[in-house]
Write a protein that holds these residues in place. Structure first.
Motif, mmCIF file in Angstrom:
data_model
loop_
_atom_site.group_PDB
_atom_site.id
_atom_site.type_symbol
_atom_site.label_atom_id
_atom_site.label_comp_id
_atom_site.label_asym_id
_atom_site.label_seq_id
_atom_site.Cartn_x
_atom_site.Cartn_y
_atom_site.Cartn_z
ATOM 1 N N ASP A 153 19.449 51.217 -6.582
ATOM 2 C CA ASP A 153 19.638 52.620 -6.506
ATOM 3 C C ASP A 153 20.043 53.076 -7.888
ATOM 4 O O ASP A 153 19.786 54.328 -8.186
ATOM 5 C CB ASP A 153 20.818 52.882 -5.439
ATOM 6 N N HIS A 154 20.043 52.384 -8.878
ATOM 7 C CA HIS A 154 20.337 52.573 -10.546
ATOM 8 C C HIS A 154 19.104 52.534 -10.947
ATOM 9 O O HIS A 154 18.155 51.572 -10.741
ATOM 10 C CB HIS A 154 21.335 52.074 -11.081
ATOM 11 N N ASP A 159 27.017 49.704 1.149
ATOM 12 C CA ASP A 159 26.477 50.830 0.786
ATOM 13 C C ASP A 159 26.305 52.093 1.861
ATOM 14 O O ASP A 159 26.140 53.436 1.320
ATOM 15 C CB ASP A 159 25.261 50.634 -0.046
ATOM 16 N N GLU A 199 26.884 44.705 -11.088
ATOM 17 C CA GLU A 199 26.617 44.155 -9.842
ATOM 18 C C GLU A 199 25.429 43.054 -9.546
ATOM 19 O O GLU A 199 24.965 42.825 -8.762
ATOM 20 C CB GLU A 199 26.012 45.484 -8.814
ATOM 21 N N ASN A 252 22.394 48.693 -13.432
ATOM 22 C CA ASN A 252 23.119 48.214 -12.108
ATOM 23 C C ASN A 252 21.924 47.867 -11.155
ATOM 24 O O ASN A 252 21.345 48.422 -10.573
ATOM 25 C CB ASN A 252 24.138 49.322 -11.646
ATOM 26 N N ARG A 260 23.004 58.372 0.938
ATOM 27 C CA ARG A 260 23.986 57.500 1.836
ATOM 28 C C ARG A 260 24.319 58.232 2.991
ATOM 29 O O ARG A 260 23.839 59.412 3.396
ATOM 30 C CB ARG A 260 25.397 57.152 0.907
#
Ligand code: NDP
Ligand code: CA
Length: 302
Positions: free
Chosen positions: A290-291, A41, A76, A30, A245
């Motif tokens: 972030d993945h 996000d 994504e 992703n 986050r």
């Protein structure tokens, strides 16, 4: 720095040297849609420059190519044209399927909807067929998609199926139930495309931790198991995404590579350690999303 990218593999095969079948490497990642990263996000504490697209797009490419994959499954993707132009120039071919109502298009200065993409090395495979599906929940179309491709290994003539998806995000009982319904639809779709009677790799961002019902649903209905769990003594890796986050820190495993018994997994890519991920977590200047990219070497016995 890029040197911190983990490049080791764990080898689970006792006869890795023998050459009696078709081999290929599958990567799934992703890549973090640029529009979501900038306008959706709510990441906290990113190092300066992390989301500068002119540079980040090159780090995305670098991180993919570092692992030299034969099949690249991405989620994504909101810049398919960029990736397709670059990857086509170096021998890949790709297909893209956008989400019907991508959250990207509600972000100012977006580059269009995000979706899933699948690339394969053109000198390694012939594309027999590719298709996509909008996943249904209780027979109603959802906002999530799946791509399915049947490829032929040029070397051996063997057919292999690869599918990728990105299931509904967010936590809670209803969302877990919706993901489980999407998992059933993925299984029906993959089976209807012939994925149950040929070597199959199904991978992507399932947005579900290993204990969620959808994971068991996919495994049971498609007779697949996890490549990582198989080589890690039954355990998934501790995390495939790690981010801060506005509301909380998220560190969990939600990305998977599943395969059926018509193919073997010879090795899997090691994930970065906490130290390699770094104190600001992901994304950062070393890891573009972030993945974390996960990958495995697949062998199809002759
Ligand atoms: P999802 O719920 O599947 O999530 C979309 C993206 O948001 C995913 O890529 C996911 O990333 C990411 N995400 C997950 N958790 C969070 C979080 N806590 N905070 C921020 N982002 C997160 O979206 P759908 O495709 O089902 O679309 C619904 C979303 O689209 C709505 O939440 C809304 O924001 C947006 N939308 C807005 C509209 C508008 O008018 N403004 C209209 C339609 C949609 P990952 O997979 O990596 O977890
Ligand atoms: Ca995301």
């Amino acid at each position: 720095s890029m040197q911190s990218l983990s490049y080791d593999t764990v080898n689970g095969s006792t006869n890795a040297a023998c050459n009696d079948g078709g081999r290929f490497r599958v990567l799934t990642w992703n890549i973090l849609a640029q529009a979501l990263a900038v306008g959706h996000d709510n990441f906290v504490g990113l190092p300066d420059g992390t989301l500068n697209w002119t540079a980040r797009r090159l780090r995305i490419l670098h991180e993919i190519l570092l692992y030299d994959p034969d099949v690249i499954c991405l989620q994504e993707v909101d810049h398919f044209n960029f990736l397709n132009t670059c990857l086509t120039a170096i021998g890949y071919r790709g297909v893209f399927c956008s989400k019907p109502d991508s959250p990207c298009i509600y972000v100012v200065n977006n580059n269009g909807p995000d979706g899933c993409a699948l690339f394969y090395r053109n000198n390694k495979f012939d594309l027999i067929s590719a298709s996509s599906r909008i996943l249904e929940i209780w027979r109603v179309q959802s906002n999530q998609v799946c791509i399915f491709a049947t490829l032929r290994l040029k070397e051996t003539g063997q057919q292999v199926c690869v599918a990728t998806t990105h299931l509904k995000a967010r936590q809670g009982a209803l969302l877990s139930t919706m993901r489980n319904e999407q998992g059933k639809d993925v299984a029906n779709y993959v089976a209807s495309c012939g994925g149950s009677s040929k070597p199959l790799v199904l991978c992507g961002d399932f947005n579900a931790v290993p204990t969620e019902p959808v994971i068991e649903t996919v495994k049971t209905r498609l007779f697949v198991e996890s490549a990582y769990a198989k080589l890690f003594g039954g355990e998934e890796p501790p995390y495939t995404t790690w981010k801060v986050r506005g509301d909380a820190e998220y560190c969990h495993t939600i990305d998977y590579i599943f395969h059926n018994s018509f193919c073997d997994i010879e090795s899997v890519l090691m994930l970065p350690t906490e130290e390699q991920v770094g104190p600001s977590r992901l994304p950062n200047l070393g890891y573009a999303s972030d993945h974390i990219a996960i990958a495995c070497d697949v062998k199809v016995p002759l």
